[in-house]
Write an enzyme that holds these catalytic residues in place. Structure first.
Site, PDB file in Angstrom:
ATOM      1  N   GLU A 102       7.232 -22.029   7.671  1.00  0.00           N
ATOM      2  CA  GLU A 102       7.583 -21.206   8.829  1.00  0.00           C
ATOM      3  C   GLU A 102       8.572 -21.877   9.764  1.00  0.00           C
ATOM      4  O   GLU A 102       9.136 -21.237  10.650  1.00  0.00           O
ATOM      5  CB  GLU A 102       6.328 -20.837   9.610  1.00  0.00           C
ATOM      6  CG  GLU A 102       5.683 -21.981  10.359  1.00  0.00           C
ATOM      7  CD  GLU A 102       4.501 -21.522  11.193  1.00  0.00           C
ATOM      8  OE1 GLU A 102       4.529 -21.791  12.408  1.00  0.00           O
ATOM      9  OE2 GLU A 102       3.583 -20.894  10.639  1.00  0.00           O
TER      10      GLU A 102
ATOM     11  N   GLU B 284       0.812  -1.219   0.000  1.00  0.00           N
ATOM     12  CA  GLU B 284       0.000   0.000   0.000  1.00  0.00           C
ATOM     13  C   GLU B 284       0.847   1.271   0.000  1.00  0.00           C
ATOM     14  O   GLU B 284       0.343   2.353  -0.311  1.00  0.00           O
ATOM     15  CB  GLU B 284      -0.918   0.015   1.228  1.00  0.00           C
ATOM     16  CG  GLU B 284      -2.021  -1.029   1.217  1.00  0.00           C
ATOM     17  CD  GLU B 284      -3.143  -0.706   0.258  1.00  0.00           C
ATOM     18  OE1 GLU B 284      -3.095   0.364  -0.383  1.00  0.00           O
ATOM     19  OE2 GLU B 284      -4.065  -1.517   0.127  1.00  0.00           O
TER      20      GLU B 284
END
Length: 316
Positions: free
Chosen positions: A125, A94
């Protein structure tokens, strides 16, 4: 705490984490009506802002380090796995359209790569070496700031990235929802809002994810404000990339200067779509080249550029 000791601590009981505890207020949630479920969730969500407020000093310290880093040519790097990683990528993505920063200034990395944005890659992960490799692959330097994001505060992928960043001298912060976590011990600073147990036990995309999103909003937005990307609360560095943003830019220019819609469109055309330049031109009477020179002289801070232009007599 050394990295070996930290990774050993990761093996501790998952159930001991605040974020994994059972919430007594939702113990019978499967017996509730739809309205009751929503009321329960809403009541829990009300606690999030207070939990974030308690971390404002740590958030402020981190923002100051981000501003300093970007000011000397560094970057803000988010890294996480699962929901945490997606939130980091979202915030990073953004920044270019909102503040007209280069795409590489704020970077989001997620365990499992871009595939993990849409499809869970859960095992990714667990590999701390890959976390280190991923930040190394983007050319991490001492100028950069690395924000490791993991609710548990013990995700190996993220810890590997933080450990590598610290070893080369980059500033690191851990964004978790479990105080005193291994990540918090490993990073230079810890941001650890305690939102409490989730309404669905262990579903940390809920309150914990919301807290993370709020804090990421603060980190990027406050940093960009400090870097001169707004004028007052106006988003004057917005990139005009579609009709909605073109309309927003026109409205912003009219509101800021009192000019007509036609004049606003003309100014935006003359400034090549730069709201900052258009405002500066309209308020001070500068042409585009002079306005650009004033902005560059003030490192993009519009308020300072206006003051500078008003003190500088126009050249004949």
């Amino acid at each position: 705490m050394g990295v070996a000791a930290v990774f050993t601590a990761v093996q501790s009981d998952l159930g001991a984490l605040v974020s994994e505890a059972s919430n007594s207020r939702s113990a019978d949630i499967d017996l509730m009506t739809t309205a009751q479920i929503l009321a329960c969730m809403n009541a829990e969500d009300r606690k999030i802002a207070d939990a974030v407020a308690a971390e404002l000093p740590a958030i402020a310290q981190t923002v100051d380090r981000i501003v300093a880093a970007i000011g000397r040519g560094g970057r803000l790097i988010y890294i996480g796995a699962g929901t945490s990683g997606r939130l980091g990528v979202l915030d990073a993505s953004e920044c270019p359209p909102t503040f007209s920063v280069p795409p590489g200034m704020v970077v989001g990395l997620i365990a499992g790569g871009d595939t993990a944005l849409r499809t869970s890659v859960e095992a990714a992960e667990d590999d701390e070496a890959t976390g280190a490799e991923d930040v190394k692959a983007i050319g991490l330097t001492t100028k950069d700031v690395v924000i490791g994001i993991a609710v548990s505060g013990r995700t190996p992928f993220v810890m590997g990235a933080i450990d590598y960043a610290r070893r080369i001298g980059a500033f690191t912060a851990a964004l978790t929802c479990n105080p005193g976590s291994p990540m918090a011990d490993l990073a230079d600073i810890a941001i650890s809002p305690v939102v409490g147990p989730e309404v669905v036990t262990g579903s940390t995309r809920l309150k914990s994810g919301t807290a993370q999103k709020m804090i990421l909003n603060m980190l990027s937005t406050a940093s960009m404000i400090r870097l001169g990307k707004t004028w007052g609360n106006r988003m004057v560095d917005v990139t005009i990339s579609n009709r909605k943003l073109a309309d927003r830019a026109t409205a912003m220019l009219r509101d800021a200067t009192g000019c007509s819609a036609d004049d606003a469109r003309t100014l935006l055309d003359q400034s090549n779509g730069s709201v900052k330049l258009a405002i500066l031109m309209q308020i001070t009477g500068c042409d585009a080249d002079a306005a650009r020179a004033n902005l560059e002289a003030e490192n993009g801070f519009l308020r300072k550029a206006i003051e500078r232009a008003e003190k500088t007599p126009p050249q004949s």
